[in-house]
Scaffold this motif. Structure first.
Motif, PDB file in Angstrom:
ATOM      1  N   ARG A 102      -0.280 -15.487  -1.843  1.00  0.00           N
ATOM      2  CA  ARG A 102      -0.022 -14.114  -1.380  1.00  0.00           C
ATOM      3  C   ARG A 102       0.475 -14.137   0.071  1.00  0.00           C
ATOM      4  NH1 ARG A 102      -5.487 -13.870  -2.886  1.00  0.00           N
ATOM      5  NH2 ARG A 102      -5.784 -13.286  -5.066  1.00  0.00           N
ATOM      6  N   ILE A 119      10.963  -7.995  -9.305  1.00  0.00           N
ATOM      7  CA  ILE A 119      10.606  -6.774 -10.040  1.00  0.00           C
ATOM      8  C   ILE A 119      10.974  -5.557  -9.199  1.00  0.00           C
ATOM      9  CG2 ILE A 119       8.694  -7.786 -11.340  1.00  0.00           C
ATOM     10  CD1 ILE A 119       6.807  -6.460  -9.218  1.00  0.00           C
ATOM     11  N   ASP A 120      11.043  -4.408  -9.836  1.00  0.00           N
ATOM     12  CA  ASP A 120      11.216  -3.190  -9.055  1.00  0.00           C
ATOM     13  C   ASP A 120       9.988  -3.060  -8.173  1.00  0.00           C
ATOM     14  OD1 ASP A 120      13.540  -2.625 -10.222  1.00  0.00           O
ATOM     15  OD2 ASP A 120      12.800  -1.074 -11.571  1.00  0.00           O
ATOM     16  N   VAL A 121      10.236  -2.959  -6.917  1.00  0.00           N
ATOM     17  CA  VAL A 121       9.105  -2.947  -5.978  1.00  0.00           C
ATOM     18  C   VAL A 121       8.272  -1.693  -6.174  1.00  0.00           C
ATOM     19  CG1 VAL A 121       8.492  -2.779  -3.539  1.00  0.00           C
ATOM     20  CG2 VAL A 121      10.231  -4.399  -4.286  1.00  0.00           C
ATOM     21  N   VAL A 122       6.976  -1.910  -6.288  1.00  0.00           N
ATOM     22  CA  VAL A 122       6.067  -0.776  -6.370  1.00  0.00           C
ATOM     23  C   VAL A 122       5.851  -0.309  -4.941  1.00  0.00           C
ATOM     24  CG1 VAL A 122       3.758  -0.015  -7.001  1.00  0.00           C
ATOM     25  CG2 VAL A 122       4.941  -1.717  -8.387  1.00  0.00           C
ATOM     26  N   ASP A 123       6.397   0.827  -4.652  1.00  0.00           N
ATOM     27  CA  ASP A 123       6.252   1.283  -3.271  1.00  0.00           C
ATOM     28  C   ASP A 123       5.536   2.619  -3.224  1.00  0.00           C
ATOM     29  OD1 ASP A 123       8.001   3.559  -3.307  1.00  0.00           O
ATOM     30  OD2 ASP A 123       9.696   2.187  -3.270  1.00  0.00           O
ATOM     31  N   THR A 124       5.093   2.966  -2.076  1.00  0.00           N
ATOM     32  CA  THR A 124       4.387   4.232  -1.878  1.00  0.00           C
ATOM     33  C   THR A 124       5.058   4.986  -0.730  1.00  0.00           C
ATOM     34  OG1 THR A 124       2.825   3.072  -0.483  1.00  0.00           O
ATOM     35  CG2 THR A 124       2.187   3.403  -2.768  1.00  0.00           C
ATOM     36  N   ALA A 140       0.964   3.506   1.627  1.00  0.00           N
ATOM     37  CA  ALA A 140      -0.075   2.571   1.189  1.00  0.00           C
ATOM     38  C   ALA A 140       0.451   1.155   1.435  1.00  0.00           C
ATOM     39  CB  ALA A 140      -0.435   2.793  -0.257  1.00  0.00           C
ATOM     40  N   PHE A 141       1.050   0.551   0.423  1.00  0.00           N
ATOM     41  CA  PHE A 141       1.687  -0.739   0.683  1.00  0.00           C
ATOM     42  C   PHE A 141       2.750  -0.997  -0.367  1.00  0.00           C
ATOM     43  CE2 PHE A 141      -2.216  -1.589  -1.740  1.00  0.00           C
ATOM     44  CZ  PHE A 141      -1.734  -2.293  -2.819  1.00  0.00           C
ATOM     45  N   PHE A 179       4.723  -3.777  -2.878  1.00  0.00           N
ATOM     46  CA  PHE A 179       4.383  -5.007  -3.586  1.00  0.00           C
ATOM     47  C   PHE A 179       5.619  -5.558  -4.266  1.00  0.00           C
ATOM     48  CE2 PHE A 179       3.223  -7.016  -7.682  1.00  0.00           C
ATOM     49  CZ  PHE A 179       2.537  -8.106  -7.184  1.00  0.00           C
ATOM     50  N   ARG A 230       7.278  -9.428  -6.157  1.00  0.00           N
ATOM     51  CA  ARG A 230       6.819 -10.645  -6.827  1.00  0.00           C
ATOM     52  C   ARG A 230       7.977 -11.604  -7.067  1.00  0.00           C
ATOM     53  NH1 ARG A 230       5.095 -10.150 -12.882  1.00  0.00           N
ATOM     54  NH2 ARG A 230       7.332 -10.447 -12.976  1.00  0.00           N
ATOM     55  N   LEU A 231       7.674 -12.875  -7.003  1.00  0.00           N
ATOM     56  CA  LEU A 231       8.653 -13.909  -7.328  1.00  0.00           C
ATOM     57  C   LEU A 231       7.993 -14.894  -8.279  1.00  0.00           C
ATOM     58  CD1 LEU A 231      10.298 -14.848  -3.904  1.00  0.00           C
ATOM     59  CD2 LEU A 231      11.458 -13.943  -5.898  1.00  0.00           C
ATOM     60  N   LEU A 258       4.564 -15.897  -6.665  1.00  0.00           N
ATOM     61  CA  LEU A 258       4.358 -15.543  -5.263  1.00  0.00           C
ATOM     62  C   LEU A 258       4.273 -14.023  -5.184  1.00  0.00           C
ATOM     63  CD1 LEU A 258       4.408 -16.364  -2.181  1.00  0.00           C
ATOM     64  CD2 LEU A 258       6.855 -15.893  -2.274  1.00  0.00           C
ATOM     65  N   HIS A 259       3.203 -13.534  -4.594  1.00  0.00           N
ATOM     66  CA  HIS A 259       3.055 -12.085  -4.394  1.00  0.00           C
ATOM     67  C   HIS A 259       3.364 -11.759  -2.938  1.00  0.00           C
ATOM     68  CE1 HIS A 259       0.090 -11.432  -7.995  1.00  0.00           C
ATOM     69  NE2 HIS A 259       1.282 -11.842  -8.354  1.00  0.00           N
ATOM     70  N   TYR A 283       3.163  -8.637  -0.197  1.00  0.00           N
ATOM     71  CA  TYR A 283       2.636  -7.297   0.098  1.00  0.00           C
ATOM     72  C   TYR A 283       3.162  -6.830   1.456  1.00  0.00           C
ATOM     73  CZ  TYR A 283      -0.799  -8.386  -3.559  1.00  0.00           C
ATOM     74  OH  TYR A 283      -1.409  -8.731  -4.745  1.00  0.00           O
TER      75      TYR A 283
END
Lengths: 327, 181
Positions: B2, B23-28, B46-47, B49, B51-52, B60-61, B63
């Motif tokens: 991470r 991936i499509d980034v999970v964003d806030t 928030a944050f 996220f 990924r690879l 690999l994450h 944040y």
């Protein structure tokens, strides 16, 4: 090459801290700006050597110290000039006159103090100013008394005298912040009682608001003192954690749930960061309403403990990233 | 593994993760309502996220911390679980250097993990030199200074290069830890 910037972006206390920490030498010119950011005629010249202030004057014409001496009636300008011209070229004028018995050590101290209080301290209340730091190899001997102080000592002196803090208001630390002492901090500055009190509580565990309550000073005063200690390199501002850390024991987040941010579902076996519940709550709230407990987002992180990463993983990752970097 | 991307508002954290994530980034990201709005319309509350995935089972994450200081408890959660982090700093915004310095201090308080500094906007007018930014961030000793790289968070290749530096720094620190143990 000259290093130019604006005090509205990088304040004078920050600049002096930068100069001292970077052992900068040269001539620093501060130009006062009008409200429309045009340069006025008002300037201050500050000479620096290895992060220390060695002289200050209104202009760069080598007449500032002579003027201060003659204003006090200690000797004529002609006499001082003649004695200085006969001296070896690498001696500060103040020391040169002292060596000839024309000035005493106390007088040099007064002259240097006058340079600082007249040409440096007033700059701290400047709202708009432009600075230009030009590296300079030769020292301004004609302006030098032979005395010098660390740049941040001028800061703490200037800020103690400051009555109108409006120019620095947005630079003051937040009352929710704390302070931590710098381990290797060395300072030649003699602290005032209230500064020593605040320094005593620089443990990284107490907010400025709590410090103010404890030592019975106003929040505003403590924030100003904290700022003085920060830019004098005695402490660092730190954030006080609002929620205690707790080891997570919950299982991985539900990864296949619908993403409530309006994004597509991610079909995979790896964890995504937000649970349905957490993401739904996030999406339904604006930024202000997010100031709830950390519990909301706690399940969002992969809950596995932080394990050591294997060498083969790291080598594979570097190889993978190299292919990305090349593409 | 991470990794965390942190730094002041507008330094390019969300952009960096979007550039590199598979991936499509999970964003806030939400509409900014405070002084942040002067810099950009939306900010991460928030944050982020990303990924690879590489190989058959290696992930690999990445944040990204929120840009706004008031959500610092999220940083706590992120940094305590991170193996390394990158502190992004806009080279042309000296008014944010003190904040970036504070972030680094805070991170260091929470966890002593390898970190590098990533400078963005280095080609913009008013950008400071690497040397001067290092001093302004308090890294005055060459021997103990973390690696400092310039990067363009919009370009995946540039981001990948910065991540390589971070991972290699992590590897060096791991080796040093073993030697000193």
């Amino acid at each position: 090459m000259a290093f130019v910037g604006y005090l509205s972006k990088f304040s004078l206390p920050e600049l002096f801290q930068f100069i001292q920490e970077g052992y900068k030498s040269g001539l620093l010119i501060i130009r006062t700006l009008n409200a429309d950011k045009t340069v006025t005629d008002k300037t201050s010249c500050i000479w620096l050597q290895q992060g220390r202030i060695v002289a200050a004057a209104e202009t760069n014409e080598n007449k500032g110290l002579l003027t201060l001496i003659t204003q006090r009636g200690w000797m004529s300008q002609d006499k001082a000039s003649k004695v200085f011209q006969m001296s070896p070229g690498n001696m500060a004028m103040g020391l040169c006159l002292k060596s000839q018995g024309l000035l005493q050590a106390e007088q040099l101290t007064l002259l240097f103090r006058a340079q600082i209080t007249s040409h440096v301290c007033p700059l701290f209340q400047l709202r708009e100013g432009q600075f230009e730091l030009t590296p300079q190899t030769s020292l301004p001997y004609a302006e030098m008394t032979g005395i010098s102080i660390p740049a941040t000592e001028a800061t703490i002196t200037g800020l103690r005298m400051l009555r109108d803090w409006s120019a620095l208001q947005n630079k003051l630390p937040d009352l929710t912040s704390g302070l931590t002492k710098k381990i290797f901090a060395k300072s030649e500055v003699r602290l005032e009682y209230s500064e020593s009190q605040v320094l005593e509580y620089a443990t990284g565990k107490m907010s400025l608001r709590d410090i103010a309550r404890t030592i019975e000073l106003s929040n505003e005063k403590v924030a100003q003192i904290a700022f003085r200690l920060i830019v004098t390199n005695l402490v660092e501002e730190c954030l006080i954690t609002t929620a205690p850390h707790k080891e997570e024991t919950s299982p991985f987040a539900d990864l296949n749930s619908t993403n409530a941010f309006g994004q597509k579902r991610i079909p995979q076996t790896q964890p995504t960061p937000l649970t349905t519940k957490a993401s739904s709550q996030l999406s339904n709230n604006n930024s202000h309403s997010l100031s709830g407990t950390s519990k909301l987002l706690e399940p969002a992180l992969d809950s596995s403990p932080k394990a050591a990463v294997s060498k083969s993983f790291l080598h594979n990752l570097v190889g993978f990233l190299q292919s990305k970097a090349a593409s | 593994m991470r990794l965390v991307v942190t730094g002041p508002v507008g330094s390019g954290k969300s952009t960096l993760i979007r550039s590199i994530s598979e991936i499509d980034v999970v964003d806030t990201d939400r509409t900014a309502t405070d002084s942040t709005a002067e810099l950009k319309n939306k900010t991460t509350v928030a944050f982020d996220f990303g990924r690879l995935t590489f190989g058959s089972d290696m992930v690999l994450h990445i944040y990204g911390t929120p840009g706004q200081e008031r959500f610092d408890f999220i940083w706590d959660m992120l940094i305590r679980k991170a193996h390394a982090y990158i502190l992004l700093v806009s080279a042309n915004r000296p008014n944010e250097f003190r904040y970036a310095r504070r972030v680094a201090t805070h991170m260091n308080q929470l966890a002593q993990i390898p970190m590098i500094v990533g400078l963005t906007h280095t080609d913009c007018p008013g950008a400071w030199s690497v040397e001067n930014i290092a001093i302004a961030l308090g890294y005055v000793d060459d021997a103990t200074r973390p690696p400092i790289v310039s990067l363009n968070p919009n370009h995946a290749s540039s981001v990948a290069q910065a991540l390589i530096t971070l991972v290699q720094h992590y590897m060096e620190c791991s080796v040093n830890d073993k030697v000193s143990a």
